[in-house]
Design an enzyme around this catalytic site. Structure first.
Site, PDB file in Angstrom:
ATOM      1  N   HIS A 146     -37.932  96.274   2.238  1.00 63.44           N
ATOM      2  CA  HIS A 146     -36.569  96.795   2.133  1.00 63.44           C
ATOM      3  C   HIS A 146     -35.515  95.819   2.667  1.00 63.44           C
ATOM      4  CE1 HIS A 146     -37.234  98.307   6.364  1.00 63.44           C
ATOM      5  NE2 HIS A 146     -35.969  97.917   6.468  1.00 63.44           N
ATOM      6  N   ASP A 187     -44.042  98.668   2.084  1.00 65.61           N
ATOM      7  CA  ASP A 187     -42.782  98.120   2.590  1.00 65.61           C
ATOM      8  C   ASP A 187     -42.982  96.758   3.230  1.00 65.61           C
ATOM      9  OD1 ASP A 187     -40.066  97.997   3.038  1.00 65.61           O
ATOM     10  OD2 ASP A 187     -40.146  99.096   4.919  1.00 65.61           O
ATOM     11  N   GLY A 260     -31.308  95.509  11.451  1.00 67.21           N
ATOM     12  CA  GLY A 260     -31.517  94.071  11.504  1.00 67.21           C
ATOM     13  C   GLY A 260     -32.822  93.693  12.168  1.00 67.21           C
ATOM     14  N   ASN A 261     -33.404  94.624  12.942  1.00 68.86           N
ATOM     15  CA  ASN A 261     -34.723  94.389  13.536  1.00 68.86           C
ATOM     16  C   ASN A 261     -35.839  94.500  12.496  1.00 68.86           C
ATOM     17  OD1 ASN A 261     -33.790  95.506  16.690  1.00 68.86           O
ATOM     18  ND2 ASN A 261     -35.180  93.767  16.440  1.00 68.86           N
ATOM     19  N   SER A 262     -35.552  95.139  11.372  1.00 65.64           N
ATOM     20  CA  SER A 262     -36.574  95.312  10.341  1.00 65.64           C
ATOM     21  C   SER A 262     -37.197  93.980   9.955  1.00 65.64           C
ATOM     22  CB  SER A 262     -35.968  95.969   9.098  1.00 65.64           C
ATOM     23  OG  SER A 262     -35.667  97.311   9.327  1.00 65.64           O
ATOM     24  N   GLY A 317     -53.758 106.986 -13.538  1.00 58.93           N
ATOM     25  CA  GLY A 317     -52.854 107.120 -14.683  1.00 58.93           C
ATOM     26  C   GLY A 317     -52.419 108.537 -14.983  1.00 58.93           C
ATOM     27  N   VAL A 318     -52.242 109.345 -13.932  1.00 60.21           N
ATOM     28  CA  VAL A 318     -51.729 110.701 -14.129  1.00 60.21           C
ATOM     29  C   VAL A 318     -50.553 110.939 -13.202  1.00 60.21           C
ATOM     30  CG1 VAL A 318     -53.982 111.631 -14.807  1.00 60.21           C
ATOM     31  CG2 VAL A 318     -53.262 111.754 -12.410  1.00 60.21           C
TER      32      VAL A 318
END
Length: 407
Positions: A146, A187, A260-262, A317-318
């Site tokens: 992200h 993520d 910003g720590n992400s 695939g469902v």
């Protein structure tokens, strides 16, 4: 009591006193030496031995002087005025200083530039900032997806990043970076700059962390690069659902984690990275609730992102809907995962699954929702066979499908 008896014995030892001869003095020198000098010297020698023994043996010395040293060493005892003496935190400070010195060269600041198109058609430039962890000396950097991926809403649309730059510790140069691979499901993302001689972080074992141990967060909060905060591990394996509805098993910490720590590092007292800082809880009355992705869960993902640019996962695939007891009873079906649609050319279509089928077990294990189904599916590799038990029109049957690679 032994210590008291020893003290009593010391006090009752005979004292050496100077002997005064009151008889008439004799003029012969040998008599004077025998009667006066010899006893006097013997007394001095004996007294010296006793005093030396008493002060040379710790137990006896403490009985004579009192155990003052033990009182002085107890720096956290409460005094008579109700106050607590100051406790030295020098060891803790030395730990955090050492960790900061070791890890800071491995943490980078990341700046991302986007073009934003609003619903009215006007375009503008926006910037976002985050953190990253150097994982190789030749420029590979681990961060959150992200941090570098565009985020859209009903009011605006963001393009892919126009520009991605990295700043190193104690270096004002902005190094242009390229995206190597991203994975929205975990993520995580890997980017790279063209520079060698970097200091890769030491990765620890997040399976060994304990609640209550020291945790140190290092990153780029609010653009303030190379910031260090400290706290403890508040919880492990904490199940957290983000605003997009994705659920993660994370490390919880009260070390300050801000915007910003992400993508930055959560580190243990050895200077080993044990997590990738990713989330925090915001709101009135909420303090000290930050979360990090356990580093062990990133290692395989990172390798795949570097090698293939994506994570290869098995795929059925469902699309389905969870059916609980109440919903099942109301619709005259059984609890499980109700198949809403089947993708064309997927493993599910090839195996014969149809909309309206209810998956009630996988590989012999009962399932109640999509999370159960995905957990069992993800334990397989691409190309493995998976056995599903379904209910179709009130009748149960087994279907064997071969898992494909997720497109």
């Amino acid at each position: 009591m032994e210590s008291n008896n020893q003290e009593q014995k010391q006090q009752t030892k005979p004292k050496y006193e100077k002997v005064i001869d009151v008889s008439p003095k004799k003029s012969h020198s040998s008599s004077f030496g025998k009667n006066v000098i010899l006893p006097f010297c013997s007394g001095i020698l004996g007294a010296t031995l006793v005093i030396g023994t008493c002060f040379g043996i710790p137990n006896i010395r403490n009985q004579i002087l009192g155990e003052k040293s033990s009182v002085e060493a107890s720096s956290n005892e409460t005094t008579s005025n109700g106050l607590v003496d100051v406790v030295s935190l020098s060891n803790y400070s030395d730990t955090t200083i050492g960790v900061a010195n070791k890890v800071l060269p491995s943490i980078v600041g990341i700046k991302v530039q986007y073009t934003v198109n609003s619903m009215f058609g006007r375009g503008s430039v926006a910037e976002a900032e985050g953190s990253g962890i150097i994982i190789s000396e030749d420029g590979y950097i681990l961060t959150n997806n992200h941090v570098i991926a565009s985020d859209e809403s009903s009011y605006y649309q963001m393009t892919e990043a126009n520009k991605l730059t990295v700043k190193l510790f104690n270096d004002d140069t902005e190094y242009e970076a390229k995206v190597i691979g991203t994975d929205s499901q975990t993520d995580l993302a890997v980017i790279k700059i063209e520079k060698t001689g970097l200091t890769p972080a030491t990765l620890g074992d997040s399976d060994q962390i304990k609640v209550g141990e020291v945790a140190i967060a290092i990153g780029n909060p609010l653009g303030m690069q190379s910031s260090v905060t400290s706290g403890i591990i508040s919880a492990v394996n904490r199940e957290v659902t983000d605003t997009d509805g994705k659920t993660y098993n994370l490390i919880q910490t009260d070390a300050a984690i801000n915007s910003g720590n992400s993508g930055g590092a959560l580190v243990n007292s050895k200077g080993e990275v044990i997590g990738v800082n990713t989330l925090k809880l915001n709101g009135t009355g909420i303090e000290g609730m930050g979360f990090a992705i356990p580093i062990n869960s990133t290692k395989n993902i990172t390798e795949q992102l570097i090698q293939d640019g994506k994570v290869k996962r098995p795929y059925i695939g469902v699309s389905g809907r969870d059916v609980d007891e109440q919903t099942a009873k109301a619709n005259n079906i059984v609890p499980g995962v109700y198949i809403v649609s089947v993708e064309s050319f997927s493993a599910a279509e090839k195996a014969g699954l149809k909309p309206g089928d209810v998956i009630i077990a996988a590989d012999g294990k009962e399932i109640s929702d999509m999370d159960d189904l995905n957990e069992i599916k993800n334990s397989h590799n691409i190309g493995d066979q998976m056995t599903l038990k379904i209910n179709r029109d009130g009748k149960e049957q087994e279907i064997i499908l071969t898992l494909q690679e997720q497109p």
